[in-house]
Design a protein around this motif. Structure first.
Motif, PDB file in Angstrom:
ATOM      1  N   GLY A 107       5.164  -1.770   3.658  1.00  0.00           N
ATOM      2  CA  GLY A 107       5.378  -1.360   2.279  1.00  0.00           C
ATOM      3  C   GLY A 107       6.031  -2.419   1.415  1.00  0.00           C
ATOM      4  O   GLY A 107       5.654  -2.596   0.253  1.00  0.00           O
TER       5      GLY A 107
ATOM      6  N   HIS B 276       2.380   4.028  -4.724  1.00  0.00           N
ATOM      7  CA  HIS B 276       2.543   5.312  -4.034  1.00  0.00           C
ATOM      8  C   HIS B 276       1.204   5.897  -3.606  1.00  0.00           C
ATOM      9  O   HIS B 276       1.079   6.464  -2.521  1.00  0.00           O
TER      10      HIS B 276
ATOM     11  N   TRP C  63      -0.183   4.752  -0.429  1.00  0.00           N
ATOM     12  CA  TRP C  63       0.509   5.319   0.725  1.00  0.00           C
ATOM     13  C   TRP C  63       0.075   6.775   0.957  1.00  0.00           C
ATOM     14  O   TRP C  63      -0.215   7.191   2.076  1.00  0.00           O
TER      15      TRP C  63
ATOM     16  N   LEU D 202       5.617  12.249   0.107  1.00  0.00           N
ATOM     17  CA  LEU D 202       5.520  10.810   0.394  1.00  0.00           C
ATOM     18  C   LEU D 202       5.950   9.995  -0.813  1.00  0.00           C
ATOM     19  O   LEU D 202       6.570   8.936  -0.679  1.00  0.00           O
ATOM     20  N   SER D 203       5.626  10.467  -2.005  1.00  0.00           N
ATOM     21  CA  SER D 203       6.000   9.737  -3.211  1.00  0.00           C
ATOM     22  C   SER D 203       7.488   9.929  -3.514  1.00  0.00           C
ATOM     23  O   SER D 203       8.205   8.979  -3.818  1.00  0.00           O
TER      24      SER D 203
ATOM     25  N   GLU E 214       9.626   7.796  -1.292  1.00  0.00           N
ATOM     26  CA  GLU E 214       9.199   6.442  -0.990  1.00  0.00           C
ATOM     27  C   GLU E 214      10.199   5.384  -1.473  1.00  0.00           C
ATOM     28  O   GLU E 214      10.569   5.345  -2.639  1.00  0.00           O
TER      29      GLU E 214
ATOM     30  N   ARG F 256       7.725   0.867  -1.034  1.00  0.00           N
ATOM     31  CA  ARG F 256       6.660   0.607  -2.001  1.00  0.00           C
ATOM     32  C   ARG F 256       7.152   0.729  -3.441  1.00  0.00           C
ATOM     33  O   ARG F 256       6.459   0.337  -4.377  1.00  0.00           O
ATOM     34  N   SER F 257       8.350   1.318  -3.614  1.00  0.00           N
ATOM     35  CA  SER F 257       8.897   1.440  -4.969  1.00  0.00           C
ATOM     36  C   SER F 257       9.730   0.220  -5.337  1.00  0.00           C
ATOM     37  O   SER F 257       9.889  -0.100  -6.509  1.00  0.00           O
TER      38      SER F 257
END
Lengths: 389, 277
Positions: free
Chosen positions: B122, B150, B153, B210-211, B214, B217-218
């Motif tokens: 990520g 997001h 993912w 998941l978002s 997260e 990835r953020s």
């Protein structure tokens, strides 16, 4: 099963015309293989037709092409006088009952039956009322609020029937409708299907791989072998006078014998088998050239047995061998005999059998009459699996 | 005397495995419970047990940006972002699931490419997106670059679920609908979607959680304003009060609420189907 056969009363769009089905040179290819090849078949209006064959023979493909769920690669399909290739099922006047019934799991059985009317924009009250009437005809109105998963197999099948019949079809297509039921229900539903067809008078096309089912139900039996129709006839002719060794073997009930023609004429054919046995027919419809190979069939229940090794001389219309197995079937006993290179089956009536019982390992001689020898139109090309019953 | 017959008494392995499982559950939920309890810490502001003078003061503290950073603002970004990711994941997974039912040219390649984004670390993806955005002269933002990150993912999970759900969907339902005069759209609306609806809820649940959770990835993709996981991370480095625990409790409750909502709606649907209306 249905109290009121007047289903036409609930017709949405009048669908006059005949439920005769005609397939003309129909071929269906999947990739490089043919599911069916160059089929020609006419199913008369109002008949009960069974498409019979082992799995993979193309019978379901034919059904699905008639239904409009499969498009033929080439050829024409007519229902009544309408060419239906490319038309949706509703315009064909067909309704299909799926093997697993395909009842919508998220709808009550009343809403399942009303689905067709909903798709046509019939109002909620009216479609529910008409679905209820249809459920009354299959005697399931008391379960109208149940979900499909809560019904037994037999009940699910009746719902599927009601859901199909509310479309007021000219042709009802049934894909192995009895295969999901246990033996007892199967026989019961078999009877109900037959009487339903009698009451409605519409064409039923029923796909099955079970010979007794086809024989019991059908006005017309279509026996199929890998993509071809071997024979389409009444159940009686299919069983008693099969055209080909394949049909004779597949239907069970027949022994297939092959030899070379010795003499032909005046309705009498004389055949000599490889082992020297002589077979003779009493009334052959056709004649054959001397020296050409020919196959004949003898019904298992037209054979009588005698204990012993025979007298060494090859008697006409007899075959000697060793009993391989006996199976008691109630009204008869199935005796399987190992002969030179094949098996021969005699269905001996119980009274005859118990008068002179034979057991595994006993030498026996089977005899039959010349009148009971039936000439096949093709030469047997090999021993197929024994589908006998 | 022969061995006494056994009437289903439990073998010793049962007790070993039960003990192991208990340890596992404690390990799983123990920390969460500790955080939950300590978020009610009193004015002593101690970060460790024991709990003295329980109060809600740290929950109040949480929403005053003066001390703890912009938690409310971060939540106001994380929640809509998670909802958008949820919506798009359902929409794309379902429609892609339909497309993949009829195998098309290159479908296998596309499938593996989608799944491959699960393997890419990520943080690396985050850097890659940032670099690409800079190169294109775009500004990173939570509703732009972070949304894309997001989705990379959440989508593979959504796709895998929809493939499983639609793979089990008997095609004869659709054929039966067609047989009964339904148009393609009616078949989707009145037959397919209602049947696969529980699966769609599962996809939505994955998309949301998941978002919402997260971090990697953020990290570089949200731009100048943090999402909630980033805000919590920042706080761990500069906030040394039980407000941190209060934040953990609040975010966990939101996650649990979403999961409970999703599972109960699946249960209600299933009960309705098995019992009738």
């Amino acid at each position: 099963m249905m109290a009121n056969p007047n289903l036409q009363g609930t017709s949405v769009a009048a669908q006059p015309g005949s439920g005769e089905i005609r397939l003309v040179n129909v071929t269906k290819q999947f990739g490089n293989s043919y599911a069916v090849k160059d089929i020609n078949l006419t199913i008369p209006h109002g008949s009960y037709c069974c498409l019979l064959g082992p799995s993979g023979c193309g019978k379901t493909t034919i059904l699905r092409m008639i239904a409009g769920h499969e498009t033929p690669t080439s050829g024409e399909i007519y229902i009544g006088d309408q060419m239906v290739v490319g038309k949706p099922p509703v315009e064909r006047g067909t309704a299909m009952m799926f093997q697993s019934y395909a009842l919508f799991p998220h709808l009550t059985i009343q809403d399942n039956v009303a689905f067709y009317l909903k798709m046509r924009g019939v109002g909620k009250e009216e479609r529910r009322q008409r679905a209820l009437e249809m459920l009354q005809r299959v005697q399931l109105d008391h379960l109208k609020d149940r979900m499909p998963a809560q019904l037994s197999g037999g009940q699910q099948q009746r719902v599927a029937l009601a859901r199909s019949l509310i479309t007021n079809p000219k042709v009802l297509l049934l894909d192995e409708p009895l295969s999901a039921l246990d033996e007892f229900l199967r026989l019961k539903m078999r009877g109900e299907l037959k009487s339903l067809q009698n009451e409605l008078g519409i064409t039923f096309v029923h796909v099955t791989h079970t010979q007794p089912e086809a024989i019991a139900l059908a006005d017309m039996v279509v026996v199929m072998d890998t993509g071809r129709i071997d024979q389409a006839d009444t159940a009686n002719i299919i069983f008693d006078k099969p055209k080909t060794p394949y049909v004779a073997r597949f239907m069970g009930g027949q022994n297939v014998l092959t030899g070379t023609v010795e003499k032909s004429g005046n309705g009498v054919l004389k055949l000599k088998a490889a082992d020297g046995s002589i077979y003779e027919t009493a009334h052959a419809a056709s004649s054959a050239a001397a020296g050409s190979p020919l196959s004949v069939a003898v019904r298992r229940d037209r054979v009588s047995l005698k204990k012993g090794r025979g007298n060494g001389v090859n008697a006409v219309n007899s075959i000697a061998g060793i009993v391989d197995a006996t199976e008691y079937q109630g009204s008869y006993v199935k005796v399987t005999i190992n002969v030179a290179s094949d098996v021969f089956v005699a269905n001996v009536s119980d009274s005859a059998y118990f008068a002179e019982p034979v057991d595994t390992g006993d030498p026996v001689v089977a005899n039959w009459k010349a009148e009971d020898v039936h000439v096949l139109s093709k030469v047997d090309s090999g021993v197929a699996a024994d589908h006998g019953h | 005397m022969s061995a006494s017959p056994s009437y289903g008494s439990r073998p010793w392995t049962f007790y070993v495995l039960a003990a192991l499982f208990t340890l596992f559950v404690i390990f799983l939920y123990g920390p969460m419970i500790a955080v939950l309890i300590l978020s009610f810490q009193g004015p002593s502001a101690s970060l460790v047990f024991p709990l003295r003078d329980p109060s809600l003061m740290w929950f109040h503290e949480l929403f005053s940006p003066r001390r703890t950073g912009d938690v409310a603002g971060a939540f106001n970004r994380s929640l809509p972002l998670a909802l958008i990711v949820m919506f798009l994941t359902v929409l794309i997974s379902v429609t892609a699931g339909f497309a993949f039912r009829r195998r098309f040219r290159g479908s296998t390649a596309i499938f593996y490419m989608a799944i491959a984004s699960l393997i890419v670390p990520g943080l690396v993806l985050s850097i890659g997106i940032l670099v690409t955005f800079r190169y294109l002269g775009l500004t990173a933002s939570w509703w732009g670059s972070a949304l894309g990150a997001h989705l990379s993912w959440a989508l593979p999970f959504g796709l895998l679920i929809m493939f499983a759900v639609l793979g089990r969907l008997n095609p004869s339902y659709e054929e039966a609908a067609h047989d009964l005069g339904a148009s393609r759209w009616q078949t989707v609306k009145d037959v397919v979607v209602p049947i696969v609806f529980p699966g769609m809820i599962a996809v939505a649940l994955f998309g949301f959680t998941l978002s919402y959770d997260e971090f990697p990835r953020s990290w570089l993709t949200v731009g100048t304003k943090n999402t909630l996981p980033l805000e919590i991370w920042t706080m761990t480095t500069n906030v040394t009060s039980p407000a941190l625990y209060a934040l953990g409790t609040v975010t966990t409750i939101v996650s649990f609420a979403v999961i409970a909502l999703a599972l109960s709606s699946i249960l209600i649907i299933q009960r309705k189907r098995s019992r009738g209306k």
